[in-house]
Design an enzyme around this catalytic site. Sequence first.
Site, PDB file in Angstrom:
ATOM      1  N   GLY A  31       1.320   5.003   5.662  1.00 49.34           N
ATOM      2  CA  GLY A  31      -0.021   5.028   5.051  1.00 49.34           C
ATOM      3  C   GLY A  31      -1.064   4.325   5.913  1.00 49.34           C
ATOM      4  CD  GLU A  63       1.736  -1.686   4.439  1.00 50.35           C
ATOM      5  OE1 GLU A  63       1.481  -0.881   3.537  1.00 50.35           O
ATOM      6  OE2 GLU A  63       2.473  -1.407   5.402  1.00 50.35           O
ATOM      7  CB  THR A 116      -0.881   0.003   1.266  1.00 54.43           C
ATOM      8  OG1 THR A 116      -1.733  -1.145   1.216  1.00 54.43           O
ATOM      9  CG2 THR A 116      -1.746   1.257   1.351  1.00 54.43           C
ATOM     10  N   GLY A 117       0.420   2.266  -0.718  1.00 60.64           N
ATOM     11  CA  GLY A 117       1.149   3.541  -0.717  1.00 60.64           C
ATOM     12  C   GLY A 117       1.310   4.056  -2.130  1.00 60.64           C
TER      13      GLY A 117
HETATM   14  C1  5RP Z   1       1.848   2.112   4.073  1.00 59.73           C
HETATM   15  C2  5RP Z   1       3.311   1.915   3.973  1.00 59.73           C
HETATM   16  C3  5RP Z   1       3.979   2.447   2.773  1.00 59.73           C
HETATM   17  O1  5RP Z   1       4.675   1.415   2.147  1.00 59.73           O
HETATM   18  C4  5RP Z   1       4.950   3.527   3.169  1.00 59.73           C
HETATM   19  O2  5RP Z   1       4.265   4.505   3.910  1.00 59.73           O
HETATM   20  C5  5RP Z   1       5.620   4.162   1.953  1.00 59.73           C
HETATM   21  O3  5RP Z   1       4.669   4.877   1.223  1.00 59.73           O
HETATM   22  P1  5RP Z   1       4.996   5.604  -0.133  1.00 59.73           P
HETATM   23  O4  5RP Z   1       5.281   4.559  -1.152  1.00 59.73           O
HETATM   24  O5  5RP Z   1       3.743   6.393  -0.425  1.00 59.73           O
HETATM   25  O6  5RP Z   1       6.173   6.520   0.080  1.00 59.73           O
HETATM   26  O7  5RP Z   1       3.949   1.338   4.811  1.00 59.73           O
HETATM   27  O8  5RP Z   1       1.345   1.634   5.291  1.00 59.73           O
END
Ligand code: 5RP
Length: 226
Positions: free
Chosen positions: A103, A109, A34-35
Amino acid sequence: MTLNQDQLKQQVAEAAVEYIGQFFSTDAVIGVGTGSTADRFIDALAEHKDKFKGAVASSERTAKRLEEHGIKVFDLNEIDTMPVYVDGADEVNPKLQMIKGGGGALTREKIVASVAERFVCIVDDSKWVERLGSFNIPVEVIHMASNAVANRLESLGASEVIERADFITDNGHPILDAAGFQLEDAADLECLINQIPGVVTCGLFAVVPASVVLMASQDGVKTITV
Ligand code: 5RP
């Protein structure tokens, strides 16, 4: 030409699809994180959707994006194993230990990653750190325990613990963001936090680090293993 962070995320997402091509088969179910980096990975993965069976999503957001692309989304309970899980991170160190959960999807996850045979972490080089801990550690908690957990996190070394504003996880829980830990041993701290009653999951992914990190920088995408 200097690439901006979005372009680096795009580059590593495309590299990840190429990297996991070795695991494509009509039986293969892919675990998807996710993200914003994971979103780009999903978009690139969609071009190969006939080469694998489907995906398990680590969040409602990811499930929706996969489905919009016509990729079949399986419930994790329908799946015994997955060859690979692909996800971003907020920080990753040379041991390939990570902080995740920026996120808010950390619990799902960690669950989906635990069922996959390998974790491919996809980041741009702003996420690479010698020592974890500049990014606050997210901790998903049962609501009634949030004050008690915050106090325990402070007694374990956090300088400040803040409940994430206006945020509830896909599992219906709040998140505490713990700042200021001096992370000597990330795996040890992950275990200590996970043992606090009321903690659902903490965003340290250190006991089980990534299998491989693909990291995009101005010099291209590097494949890092330990
Ligand atoms: C969500 C996460 C994401 O992998 C992490 O926050 C990185 O996000 P992004 O790819 O938007 O930089 O752990 O829970």
